[in-house]
Design a protein around this motif. Sequence first.
Motif, PDB file in Angstrom:
ATOM      1  N   GLN A   1      42.210  65.171  11.387  1.00  0.00           N
ATOM      2  CA  GLN A   1      43.645  65.437  11.379  1.00  0.00           C
ATOM      3  C   GLN A   1      44.182  65.447   9.952  1.00  0.00           C
TER       4      GLN A   1
ATOM      5  N   LEU B   1      44.101  76.159  12.993  1.00  0.00           N
ATOM      6  CA  LEU B   1      44.494  75.542  14.267  1.00  0.00           C
ATOM      7  C   LEU B   1      43.498  75.875  15.369  1.00  0.00           C
TER       8      LEU B   1
ATOM      9  N   GLN C   1      43.479  72.928  18.157  1.00  0.00           N
ATOM     10  CA  GLN C   1      44.839  72.427  18.339  1.00  0.00           C
ATOM     11  C   GLN C   1      45.899  73.514  18.463  1.00  0.00           C
TER      12      GLN C   1
ATOM     13  N   SER D   1      48.208  73.222  21.699  1.00  0.00           N
ATOM     14  CA  SER D   1      49.053  72.023  21.724  1.00  0.00           C
ATOM     15  C   SER D   1      50.082  72.043  20.603  1.00  0.00           C
ATOM     16  N   VAL D   2      49.704  72.505  19.416  1.00  0.00           N
ATOM     17  CA  VAL D   2      50.652  72.560  18.300  1.00  0.00           C
ATOM     18  C   VAL D   2      51.800  73.501  18.617  1.00  0.00           C
TER      19      VAL D   2
END
Length: 491
Positions: free
Chosen positions: A422, A442, A447, A450-451
């Motif tokens: 992260q 990403l 991610q 979700s981001v």
Amino acid sequence: MKTMNKKINIVLGSLLAFCLVACDDFLDLEPISQETTEVGYDNASQLEAALTGSYESFQSAEYYVWDKILFQDVRSDNHYAGGDNPEIFQVDWLTITPTNSRLFGNWSDLYNAIAKANVVLERAPLVDDPKLTEERRSQIMGEAYFLRAYHHYTLVTSWGEVPIMTAFTSSTDPDKIRPSKSSQEEVYDQIIEDLEMAIDLLPDTYGSDASVNKARATAGAANALAAKASLQRPNPNYQAALDYCVAVEKSSANYQLIDYNHLFDGNHYNNAESILEVQFTGGPEGNWGPQMHLPPSISGDSWRKFTTPSHDLIDAYTAEGDVIRRDATVLFEAVDWVDEFWGNAVGSTIPFAYKWKNASGWASSDRLHLLRLGDVILLKAEALVGLNRLGDAATEVNRIRSRVSLPDLSAADLASQATMRQAILEERRLELAQEGQRWDDLVRFGQVVSVMNNLVEIDLRTGQPFDYSMDESQIFLPIPQEELDRNPNLK
């Protein structure tokens, strides 16, 4: 905006005319006939011209000039669309349809660029000219292998499963001109295979002239791209990625981190950190992208600009206390238009994308780094985390942070592979915003969905947050409808 559209049409027309002139001696935009490929490249100067035509795609293909930033930064949490173009709003809102004209333009340009590289690879072994040394023949082939790999990498990261093109064809046989898609793994295997060939054939430098060494593919560039591909593929190869990164650092090209501001001030092109950059020189070989998003005080015009930095990006710089990279990346200015995210009134102060700093009337010499050492160091850290070498990974990240006067990573960052990953993802965002990297990052970190769904961006016209409603089917771009109509083998 009518004035802007007129200017864009003039610029694009000029670019097309330039491309047609530049490529006329080397490669047509339409498939080259069998006769042309057999007799058109039979001496050293013609082969060099063909290779130059292959590099020219970085300047003429709209993807590399500007759309790379749209599909990487505007599509992600880094920027809003700005402007008033419905197709760019589709990119921002994740509602891209197969009929979006940018898709077919990019798809065609990228496969055209691959075709150019394939012609060079086909003809280079056959040229019998005493002026062509075996050393230079090998270099030319290495450069073409790299270029083919780079464009395939752009395609697979953009569209996922895509056709692999490793041979030029002048045939009209439908079976040859209507290829099927290959899996992502197959495409990445081909990319790595081409890059391994390039690494073996290319020098670290072509001499002492930086304007040559940063303009042409080198072993360092091939290793850097191989590191990216090794991590981006669905099943990452962390050890291979680490090895490629180390090879970049050990190169006799002696790549070094430089002052972050110097990377983007327009006065330090072909610097020690640069591995490969597009050689926009202004004038007829200028970059029209900066005019699209620089503020009125710099661009000299007053229409609403594109690629507006997001609240979320500015908040990320603020949370980290990252003043140096923020100020190199973003410039705030009051404007005479209404911005739905930054100020629902004329005269509001909004941020502008600022890594390109010189508009120069649609003919800027500002350049986009295709590959640079700062990116490679963070890739190295990512590979080390994948190998569970967290302390070594932190050392690499801290190299990037120290040059912008930020403290080392905290103990909490080093607590686990998850926390370190992260930290690296966040560091890459601050380091590489507006350089066409964010969406791929990403996706690679798992991610992107979700981001985007957790992103809170308030539309000031309604007072309501924008709902992206993203799912995994939107990770990759849809294949252009024109290509689907032409090629039934693309499902």
